[in-house]
Write a protein that holds these residues in place. Structure first.
Motif, mmCIF file in Angstrom:
data_model
loop_
_atom_site.group_PDB
_atom_site.id
_atom_site.type_symbol
_atom_site.label_atom_id
_atom_site.label_comp_id
_atom_site.label_asym_id
_atom_site.label_seq_id
_atom_site.Cartn_x
_atom_site.Cartn_y
_atom_site.Cartn_z
ATOM 1 N N SER A 1 0.800 -1.309 -0.012
ATOM 2 C CA SER A 1 -0.020 0.107 0.040
ATOM 3 C C SER A 1 0.821 1.201 0.076
ATOM 4 N N PHE A 2 0.685 2.189 -0.756
ATOM 5 C CA PHE A 2 1.109 3.387 -0.894
ATOM 6 C C PHE A 2 2.497 3.702 -1.346
ATOM 7 N N ALA A 3 3.075 2.633 -1.803
ATOM 8 C CA ALA A 3 4.399 2.702 -2.389
ATOM 9 C C ALA A 3 4.303 3.007 -3.753
ATOM 10 N N SER A 4 5.387 2.999 -4.726
ATOM 11 C CA SER A 4 5.121 3.594 -5.855
ATOM 12 C C SER A 4 6.424 2.940 -6.721
ATOM 13 N N LEU A 5 6.174 2.602 -7.962
ATOM 14 C CA LEU A 5 7.412 2.065 -8.482
ATOM 15 C C LEU A 5 7.479 3.211 -9.863
ATOM 16 N N THR A 6 8.550 3.910 -9.738
ATOM 17 C CA THR A 6 9.051 4.860 -10.846
ATOM 18 C C THR A 6 10.311 4.618 -11.328
ATOM 19 N N GLN A 7 10.825 3.432 -11.183
ATOM 20 C CA GLN A 7 12.168 3.421 -11.810
ATOM 21 C C GLN A 7 12.227 2.874 -13.146
ATOM 22 N N VAL A 8 11.357 3.185 -13.927
ATOM 23 C CA VAL A 8 11.231 2.766 -15.457
ATOM 24 C C VAL A 8 11.761 3.899 -16.286
ATOM 25 N N LYS A 9 12.606 3.747 -17.205
ATOM 26 C CA LYS A 9 13.009 4.647 -18.103
ATOM 27 C C LYS A 9 12.974 4.333 -19.678
ATOM 28 N N GLY A 10 12.452 5.581 -20.535
ATOM 29 C CA GLY A 10 12.305 4.993 -21.853
ATOM 30 C C GLY A 10 13.741 5.144 -22.567
ATOM 31 N N PRO B 1 -0.052 6.752 -10.634
ATOM 32 C CA PRO B 1 -0.393 6.845 -9.456
ATOM 33 C C PRO B 1 0.420 6.070 -8.435
ATOM 34 N N SER B 2 0.342 6.075 -7.002
ATOM 35 C CA SER B 2 0.807 5.394 -5.926
ATOM 36 C C SER B 2 0.122 4.166 -6.047
ATOM 37 N N PHE B 3 0.690 2.924 -5.307
ATOM 38 C CA PHE B 3 -0.374 1.923 -5.179
ATOM 39 C C PHE B 3 -1.326 2.116 -4.208
ATOM 40 N N PRO B 4 -2.436 1.662 -4.290
ATOM 41 C CA PRO B 4 -3.499 1.962 -3.713
ATOM 42 C C PRO B 4 -3.564 1.197 -2.261
ATOM 43 N N LYS B 5 -4.218 1.625 -1.188
ATOM 44 C CA LYS B 5 -4.548 0.890 0.019
ATOM 45 C C LYS B 5 -4.926 -0.242 -0.224
ATOM 46 N N GLY B 6 -4.247 -1.346 0.540
ATOM 47 C CA GLY B 6 -4.737 -2.763 0.360
ATOM 48 C C GLY B 6 -4.189 -3.167 -0.860
ATOM 49 N N PHE B 7 -2.895 -2.827 -1.392
ATOM 50 C CA PHE B 7 -2.230 -3.457 -2.572
ATOM 51 C C PHE B 7 -1.540 -4.550 -2.115
ATOM 52 N N THR B 8 -2.125 -5.700 -2.037
ATOM 53 C CA THR B 8 -1.692 -7.122 -1.740
ATOM 54 C C THR B 8 -1.705 -8.225 -2.802
ATOM 55 N N ASN B 9 -1.422 -9.412 -2.483
ATOM 56 C CA ASN B 9 -1.032 -10.393 -3.664
ATOM 57 C C ASN B 9 -2.506 -10.486 -4.448
#
Length: 142
Positions: A65-74, A97-105
């Protein structure tokens, strides 16, 4: 990897660690006018925006929850990095967006990064370079 193919990768954001499936789903060419609201000035002169779209699915047992994945480059055709634009706030053409609350398996989210290429070339690939990878030695899609 081919665009659309998912890679299972370790993921960390601060002290949160987990496993995700990451797939670059498309790289879409935009219009230089798309950049006007970002007020990039000279940085955007002669550049064309590309939207690197990707899907992230939590495949581990950690709530991300609330993490984000930003390490993608063109990436440009020669493998070099496209110019990156860090988006803060909302940009409708490239939601990130950041990962939503409850971003589970099993939970998934789609996201986007903005890359710029000179008009004479184009963005043809993408790279994930987050930990444990490093820039230039990450997971690549073409």
């Amino acid at each position: 990897m081919k665009i659309g193919t998912a890679a299972t990768i370790p993921f960390s954001s601060g002290s949160t660690k987990g496993t995700v499936s990451l797939a670059v789903t498309s790289i879409d060419k935009g219009d230089p006018a798309d950049l006007t609201p970002l007020k990039l000035g000279d940085k955007a002169a002669g550049m064309v925006p590309y939207y690197v779209n990707f899907k992230v699915t939590n495949t581990g047992g950690t709530d991300l929850s609330f993490a984000s994945l930003t390490q993608v480059k063109g990436l440009l055709p020669d493998g070099s990095e496209a110019s990156e634009v860090m988006l803060i706030g909302t940009f409708d053409k490239c939601p990130h967006p950041s990962f939503p609350k409850g971003f589970t398996n099993g939970q998934s989210i789609t996201s986007c990064v903005l890359a710029l290429a000179p008009q004479a070339t184009k963005v043809t690939g993408a790279e994930y370079w987050g930990e444990p990878y490093t820039l230039g030695k990450g997971v690549n899609w073409k």
